[in-house]
Every structure is written in structure tokens, then in C-alpha cells.
Design an enzyme around this catalytic site. Structure first.
Site, PDB file in Angstrom:
ATOM      1  N   GLY A  38      41.437   7.211  34.094  1.00 54.27           N
ATOM      2  CA  GLY A  38      42.419   7.489  35.142  1.00 54.27           C
ATOM      3  C   GLY A  38      43.523   8.458  34.751  1.00 54.27           C
TER       4      GLY A  38
ATOM      5  CE1 TYR B 273      54.200  -2.479  42.535  1.00 50.56           C
ATOM      6  CE2 TYR B 273      52.864  -0.997  43.872  1.00 50.56           C
ATOM      7  CZ  TYR B 273      52.988  -1.874  42.805  1.00 50.56           C
ATOM      8  OH  TYR B 273      51.912  -2.150  42.009  1.00 50.56           O
TER       9      TYR B 273
HETATM   10  C1  HXC Z   1      43.250 -13.380  42.603  1.00 48.44           C
HETATM   11  C2  HXC Z   1      42.585 -12.949  40.419  1.00 48.44           C
HETATM   12  C3  HXC Z   1      41.987 -11.726  40.822  1.00 48.44           C
HETATM   13  C4  HXC Z   1      42.060 -11.387  42.222  1.00 48.44           C
HETATM   14  C5  HXC Z   1      41.697 -11.951  38.686  1.00 48.44           C
HETATM   15  N1  HXC Z   1      42.379 -13.035  39.088  1.00 48.44           N
HETATM   16  N2  HXC Z   1      41.453 -11.139  39.714  1.00 48.44           N
HETATM   17  N3  HXC Z   1      43.217 -13.761  41.279  1.00 48.44           N
HETATM   18  N4  HXC Z   1      42.704 -12.232  43.052  1.00 48.44           N
HETATM   19  N5  HXC Z   1      41.532 -10.247  42.681  1.00 48.44           N
HETATM   20  C6  HXC Z   1      42.803 -14.159  38.266  1.00 48.44           C
HETATM   21  C7  HXC Z   1      41.634 -14.867  37.621  1.00 48.44           C
HETATM   22  O1  HXC Z   1      41.032 -15.784  38.495  1.00 48.44           O
HETATM   23  C8  HXC Z   1      42.302 -15.539  36.422  1.00 48.44           C
HETATM   24  O2  HXC Z   1      43.019 -16.700  36.808  1.00 48.44           O
HETATM   25  C9  HXC Z   1      43.334 -14.519  36.003  1.00 48.44           C
HETATM   26  O3  HXC Z   1      43.593 -13.706  37.146  1.00 48.44           O
HETATM   27  C10 HXC Z   1      42.835 -13.630  34.860  1.00 48.44           C
HETATM   28  O4  HXC Z   1      41.651 -13.007  35.295  1.00 48.44           O
HETATM   29  P1  HXC Z   1      40.584 -12.392  34.296  1.00 48.44           P
HETATM   30  O5  HXC Z   1      39.484 -11.840  35.114  1.00 48.44           O
HETATM   31  O6  HXC Z   1      40.247 -13.388  33.228  1.00 48.44           O
HETATM   32  O7  HXC Z   1      41.436 -11.242  33.588  1.00 48.44           O
HETATM   33  P2  HXC Z   1      40.950  -9.998  32.728  1.00 48.44           P
HETATM   34  O8  HXC Z   1      39.465 -10.043  32.482  1.00 48.44           O
HETATM   35  O9  HXC Z   1      41.857  -9.909  31.553  1.00 48.44           O
HETATM   36  O10 HXC Z   1      41.197  -8.738  33.708  1.00 48.44           O
HETATM   37  C11 HXC Z   1      42.497  -8.328  34.016  1.00 48.44           C
HETATM   38  C12 HXC Z   1      42.573  -7.806  35.451  1.00 48.44           C
HETATM   39  C13 HXC Z   1      41.516  -6.686  35.702  1.00 48.44           C
HETATM   40  C14 HXC Z   1      44.007  -7.311  35.661  1.00 48.44           C
HETATM   41  C15 HXC Z   1      42.301  -8.962  36.414  1.00 48.44           C
HETATM   42  O11 HXC Z   1      41.600  -6.232  37.027  1.00 48.44           O
HETATM   43  C16 HXC Z   1      41.722  -5.516  34.768  1.00 48.44           C
HETATM   44  O12 HXC Z   1      41.192  -5.523  33.631  1.00 48.44           O
HETATM   45  N6  HXC Z   1      42.507  -4.491  35.158  1.00 48.44           N
HETATM   46  C17 HXC Z   1      42.874  -3.327  34.328  1.00 48.44           C
HETATM   47  C18 HXC Z   1      42.933  -2.039  35.099  1.00 48.44           C
HETATM   48  C19 HXC Z   1      43.734  -2.060  36.376  1.00 48.44           C
HETATM   49  O13 HXC Z   1      44.060  -3.137  36.916  1.00 48.44           O
HETATM   50  N7  HXC Z   1      44.007  -0.846  36.897  1.00 48.44           N
HETATM   51  C20 HXC Z   1      44.769  -0.685  38.126  1.00 48.44           C
HETATM   52  C21 HXC Z   1      46.142  -0.217  37.825  1.00 48.44           C
HETATM   53  S1  HXC Z   1      46.723   0.490  39.301  1.00 48.44           S
HETATM   54  P3  HXC Z   1      42.392 -18.197  36.703  1.00 48.44           P
HETATM   55  O14 HXC Z   1      43.480 -19.119  37.122  1.00 48.44           O
HETATM   56  O15 HXC Z   1      41.197 -18.220  37.622  1.00 48.44           O
HETATM   57  O16 HXC Z   1      41.978 -18.385  35.250  1.00 48.44           O
HETATM   58  C22 HXC Z   1      48.368   0.271  39.439  1.00 48.44           C
HETATM   59  C23 HXC Z   1      48.979   1.226  40.482  1.00 48.44           C
HETATM   60  C24 HXC Z   1      49.668   0.616  41.627  1.00 48.44           C
HETATM   61  O17 HXC Z   1      48.992  -0.479  38.773  1.00 48.44           O
HETATM   62  C25 HXC Z   1      50.176   1.593  42.670  1.00 48.44           C
HETATM   63  C26 HXC Z   1      49.144   2.268  43.524  1.00 48.44           C
HETATM   64  C27 HXC Z   1      49.712   3.060  44.646  1.00 48.44           C
HETATM   65  P1  NAP Z   2      43.338   2.681  35.348  1.00 48.19           P
HETATM   66  O1  NAP Z   2      42.421   3.832  35.156  1.00 48.19           O
HETATM   67  O2  NAP Z   2      42.767   1.363  35.693  1.00 48.19           O
HETATM   68  O3  NAP Z   2      44.222   2.562  34.027  1.00 48.19           O
HETATM   69  C1  NAP Z   2      44.687   1.375  33.484  1.00 48.19           C
HETATM   70  C2  NAP Z   2      44.374   1.381  32.000  1.00 48.19           C
HETATM   71  O4  NAP Z   2      45.002   0.261  31.364  1.00 48.19           O
HETATM   72  C3  NAP Z   2      42.888   1.281  31.693  1.00 48.19           C
HETATM   73  O5  NAP Z   2      42.512   2.360  30.858  1.00 48.19           O
HETATM   74  C4  NAP Z   2      42.745  -0.039  30.938  1.00 48.19           C
HETATM   75  O6  NAP Z   2      41.769   0.088  29.902  1.00 48.19           O
HETATM   76  C5  NAP Z   2      44.141  -0.219  30.361  1.00 48.19           C
HETATM   77  N1  NAP Z   2      44.454  -1.623  30.095  1.00 48.19           N
HETATM   78  C6  NAP Z   2      44.422  -2.656  30.966  1.00 48.19           C
HETATM   79  N2  NAP Z   2      44.728  -3.797  30.341  1.00 48.19           N
HETATM   80  C7  NAP Z   2      44.974  -3.473  29.042  1.00 48.19           C
HETATM   81  C8  NAP Z   2      45.340  -4.220  27.891  1.00 48.19           C
HETATM   82  N3  NAP Z   2      45.527  -5.548  27.941  1.00 48.19           N
HETATM   83  N4  NAP Z   2      45.510  -3.558  26.714  1.00 48.19           N
HETATM   84  C9  NAP Z   2      45.314  -2.230  26.637  1.00 48.19           C
HETATM   85  N5  NAP Z   2      44.978  -1.464  27.695  1.00 48.19           N
HETATM   86  C10 NAP Z   2      44.804  -2.082  28.878  1.00 48.19           C
HETATM   87  O7  NAP Z   2      44.405   2.975  36.489  1.00 48.19           O
HETATM   88  P2  NAP Z   2      45.370   4.233  36.751  1.00 48.19           P
HETATM   89  O8  NAP Z   2      45.457   4.385  38.208  1.00 48.19           O
HETATM   90  O9  NAP Z   2      45.002   5.391  35.916  1.00 48.19           O
HETATM   91  O10 NAP Z   2      46.779   3.643  36.254  1.00 48.19           O
HETATM   92  C11 NAP Z   2      47.485   4.201  35.151  1.00 48.19           C
HETATM   93  C12 NAP Z   2      48.959   3.877  35.273  1.00 48.19           C
HETATM   94  O11 NAP Z   2      49.495   4.495  36.436  1.00 48.19           O
HETATM   95  C13 NAP Z   2      49.263   2.394  35.416  1.00 48.19           C
HETATM   96  O12 NAP Z   2      50.458   2.086  34.720  1.00 48.19           O
HETATM   97  C14 NAP Z   2      49.490   2.224  36.888  1.00 48.19           C
HETATM   98  O13 NAP Z   2      50.293   1.119  37.200  1.00 48.19           O
HETATM   99  C15 NAP Z   2      50.185   3.540  37.190  1.00 48.19           C
HETATM  100  N6  NAP Z   2      50.160   3.929  38.601  1.00 48.19           N
HETATM  101  C16 NAP Z   2      49.009   4.379  39.156  1.00 48.19           C
HETATM  102  C17 NAP Z   2      49.008   4.783  40.480  1.00 48.19           C
HETATM  103  C18 NAP Z   2      47.784   5.324  41.152  1.00 48.19           C
HETATM  104  O14 NAP Z   2      47.839   5.605  42.349  1.00 48.19           O
HETATM  105  N7  NAP Z   2      46.680   5.514  40.442  1.00 48.19           N
HETATM  106  C19 NAP Z   2      50.197   4.695  41.228  1.00 48.19           C
HETATM  107  C20 NAP Z   2      51.349   4.215  40.625  1.00 48.19           C
HETATM  108  C21 NAP Z   2      51.325   3.846  39.294  1.00 48.19           C
HETATM  109  P3  NAP Z   2      40.885  -1.149  29.336  1.00 48.19           P
HETATM  110  O15 NAP Z   2      40.284  -1.834  30.517  1.00 48.19           O
HETATM  111  O16 NAP Z   2      39.917  -0.477  28.414  1.00 48.19           O
HETATM  112  O17 NAP Z   2      41.818  -2.033  28.576  1.00 48.19           O
END
Ligand code: HXC
Ligand code: NAP
Length: 289
Positions: A25, A154
Site C-alpha cells: 500500500g 477522522y
Molecule cells: C469484528 C473483528 C473483525 C471484523 C477481526 N475481528 N476482524 N471483529 N469485525 N471485521 C476481531 C476478531 O474476531 C478477534 O476478536 C480480534 O478482532 C482479532 O482478530 P484477528 O483476526 O485474530 O487479528 P489479526 O489476525 O491480528 O488481524 C488484525 C486485523 C487484520 C486488524 C483484524 O485486518 C489485519 O491484519 N489488518 C492489517 C492491515 C489493515 O488493516 N490495513 C488497513 C489500514 S487502512 P475475538 O474476540 O473474536 O478473539 C486505514 C485507513 C483508514 O487505517 C482511512 C481510510 C479512508
Molecule cells: P495496508 O496496505 O493494509 O498497510 C498496512 C500495513 O501495516 C501492512 O503492510 C501490514 O503488513 C502492516 N501491519 C499491520 N499490522 C502490523 C503489525 N502488528 N506489525 C507490523 N506491521 C503491521 O493499508 P494502507 O492503506 O497502505 O495504510 C497505510 C497507512 O495509511 C495506515 O497507517 C493507514 O491507517 C493510513 N491511511 C490510509 C488511508 C487510505 O485511504 N489508504 C487513509 C488514511 C490513512 P503485515 O500484514 O505484513 O503486518
């Protein structure tokens, strides 16, 4: 689409940048541009295979050097390992980009406490873990350091349905501003970028799933009527970690096409009133003297 970078060649030569979440990303896009500008790069996240693929791809594309280090930002010792691996490979590490995040949409009352934990641990704890480890090291060795935190718009307003993310990013803003004051005496700057929507697979799959596409159209909320381009964010980030921004400290810079102020303006939704209706509206309103 911007296909040329803003900064001069070699603007980041001599800097070693660690990007958490740098394998995918926005982290990956920032990393690519930092390499083009001459930086050394360390990318750190949980999935080693993705990090290795990204490192290979970026090195081929840019000719720069990338060190992938597997790391869970929730674990302090793993962050310390990223720092020592970066120093060993490149001699020094002087920039930290806290970009790793976790997020998903959900009504708050549906969340378990573990769901809250997982997001706050990645975003808030992960950011302060890395900040503390790098800051202690820079202060001890009198190294000039730069911290760039990637937050969200936000974080300042709050937002329903992404509450753990909103509260964690708000904490990261407080961290940014607090240390901009406290650590300036050590020549450590702290700033943040608050992006609006920039398409990435990570964000889109978790925040805008297809099944609700007809209920939420983020484009409608953005006055410029388009999403951000990764290059636009990378340009801003490169500037903020470069020496050209040496006097910027403690700022949260929004890059969102006007989305957040559009949402705040009470009458902005009058955009939906067709132009041909305005004479009639004016007539009705004028009658009420
Ligand atoms: C409700 C959920 C859920 C969901 C997980 N959980 N997904 N609850 N709705 N969709 C709950 C699970 O049931 C569990 O609770 C707990 O959260 C932990 O879940 P795990 O799956 O064990 O966690 P993990 O494998 O560590 O994965 C973490 C994650 C996953 C955050 C859930 O999505 C991830 O790895 N994300 C990393 C990348 C990411 O999120 N990128 C987006 C960033 S975008 P229980 O109680 O069941 O044990 C961003 C930009 C915002 O931030 C702005 C945009 C405009
Ligand atoms: P993304 O590709 O999902 O990036 C999130 C990264 O975080 C992944 O590379 C993931 O890699 C890493 N990560 C998650 N959990 C981690 C952990 N426990 N330890 C180490 N690394 C971890 O999403 P993105 O959109 O590029 O987001 C990047 C940043 O921009 C984030 O801070 C997000 O909040 C911010 N942001 C994004 C948007 C948007 O529109 N895209 C808007 C506002 C802000 P692994 O799964 O390998 O750990």
C-alpha cells in the site's frame, strides 16, 4: 497522475528510513519514492514473504537498497531488532515512518474487547513502541532524527464505525505534538500526515467492501471528486522527512482533496441541488422578508 517526483535527485541521500508496514500500500509507495531520492530503506511488518517480494521489486525498480525485516510492531523487542538490523546494514538509521495499521468497519457494540485490542495495539502501541525505541537510541547517540506518523483525517473529528482506529490515531496525533515540543531539544522532529482516501487493497477490502458500495460512495464526499494518487502522498512524505522541511515540527498535514472540511460545512450538501432549481429557491427565500 504525477509521474515525476517533486524533490531534486539525491534529496534523501545519506538518510536511512524505516517504514513500518512498508511492504504494501502507501508504505510501499512512499518507500519507492524515498529510494528514488537516494535513501536507504528498511521495511518492517509481520509477513516476511510479502516484505521479501516488495524489497526485491523496489530494488529492481530503483537500484536502491532495501532491507526487509519481519516485525510485529506490538512487540518492543522486535522493534529494537529492526533498529539494530538497520544500523548493522546501513551504519545509521535516522528516519522513522510509523505507517503500520490495522482497521475494519464495524458497529462498535459488535466488537469484542479483543477486537478493540488488536487495532489499538497495532496503531497506538505500535507507534509508541517504535517512537520510544528509536528516540532513546537517537538521544543516547546524539543523532538527528525525524519521525513521520501516518494518521487519518477522522483522528481529529472522531468517526463512528471505526472507533478503535479513530481513538488510536488520535493518540498518535497527541504523541506527535507532545514530542515535537519535548524532543526538539535533541534535534528530533515529529510530524504527521492525515490522508483522505487513497486506494489500497488493505484499506479498500476492510473499509469499502463491495457489498455496501451502493450505500457509501467516498467520492461523493470529496470536493475534488477523485481519490488521492499515491505519488501525491509520497511527495508530501518525502518533503517532510527531508531537510527541506527542517522548520516544520508538530504539524498534522491533511491531504484529502478537501474531504474533511467538506463534511464539516453544514450547507455543503447543497451541491446536490441542481443549478436550474436556484431561481425558484431564491424566489421563495426572498418572499420571506
Ligand atoms: C469484528 C473483528 C473483525 C471484523 C477481526 N475481528 N476482524 N471483529 N469485525 N471485521 C476481531 C476478531 O474476531 C478477534 O476478536 C480480534 O478482532 C482479532 O482478530 P484477528 O483476526 O485474530 O487479528 P489479526 O489476525 O491480528 O488481524 C488484525 C486485523 C487484520 C486488524 C483484524 O485486518 C489485519 O491484519 N489488518 C492489517 C492491515 C489493515 O488493516 N490495513 C488497513 C489500514 S487502512 P475475538 O474476540 O473474536 O478473539 C486505514 C485507513 C483508514 O487505517 C482511512 C481510510 C479512508
Ligand atoms: P495496508 O496496505 O493494509 O498497510 C498496512 C500495513 O501495516 C501492512 O503492510 C501490514 O503488513 C502492516 N501491519 C499491520 N499490522 C502490523 C503489525 N502488528 N506489525 C507490523 N506491521 C503491521 O493499508 P494502507 O492503506 O497502505 O495504510 C497505510 C497507512 O495509511 C495506515 O497507517 C493507514 O491507517 C493510513 N491511511 C490510509 C488511508 C487510505 O485511504 N489508504 C487513509 C488514511 C490513512 P503485515 O500484514 O505484513 O503486518
Amino acid at each position: 497522475m504525477i509521474d515525476k517526483g517533486m524533490l531534486k535527485q539525491n534529496s534523501l541521500t545519506g538518510k536511512t528510513v524505516v517504514i513500518t508496514g512498508g511492504g504494501t500500500g502507501l508504505g510501499k509507495s512512499m518507500g519507492q519514492y524515498f529510494l528514488e531520492l537516494g535513501a536507504n530503506l528498511v521495511i518492517a511488518s509481520r509477513k516476511e514473504d510479502i516484505l521479501n517480494d516488495t524489497a526485491k521489486e523496489l530494488m529492481e525498480q530503483t537500484g536502491g537498497i532495501v532491507l526487509p525485516v519481519a516485525c510485529d510492531v506490538r512487540k518492543y523487542s522486535e522493534i529494537e531488532n529492526v533498529l539494530s538490523a538497520g544500523r548493522e546494514k546501513f551504519g545509521e538509521v535516522n528516519v522513522l515512518v510509523n505507517n503500520a495499521a490495522g482497521n475494519f468497519i464495524s458497529p462498535t457494540e459488535r466488537l469484542s474487547h479483543k477486537a478493540f485490542d488488536v487495532i489499538t495495539d497495532i496503531v497506538l502501541k505500535g507507534s509508541y513502541n517504535a517512537t520510544l525505541a528509536f528516540g532513546k537510541y537517537w538521544i543516547k547517540h546524539q543523532i538527528k532524527g525525524t519521525i513521520l506518523n501516518i494518521v487519518t483525517t477522522y483522528a481529529e473529528t472522531g468517526s463512528g464505525y471505526v472507533v478503535p482506529s479513530a481513538l488510536s490515531k488520535a493518540g498518535v496525533i497527541a504523541l506527535t505534538k507532545s514530542l515535537a515540543s519535548e524532543w526538539a531539544k535533541y534535534d528530533i522532529r515529529s510530524n504527521a500526515i492525515a490522508p483522505g482516501p487513497f486506494p489500497t487493497e488493505g484499506a479498500w477490502t476492510r473499509l469499502f467492501p463491495d457489498i455496501i458500495a451502493d450505500k457509501i460512495d467516498p467520492l461523493k464526499r470529496i470536493p475534488l471528486k477523485r481519490f488521492g494518487e499515491h505519488e501525491e502522498l509520497a511527495n508530501l512524505a518525502a518533503y517532510l522527512i527531508s531537510d527541506f522541511s527542517s522548520f516544520i515540527n508538530g504539524d498534522i498535514i491533511t491531504i484529502d482533496g478537501g474531504e474533511s472540511i467538506y463534511g464539516a460545512g453544514e450547507f455543503n450538501s447543497l451541491d446536490n441541488v441542481p443549478a436550474e432549481m436556484w431561481p425558484q429557491i431564491e424566489k421563495m427565500v426572498r418572499k420571506k422578508k
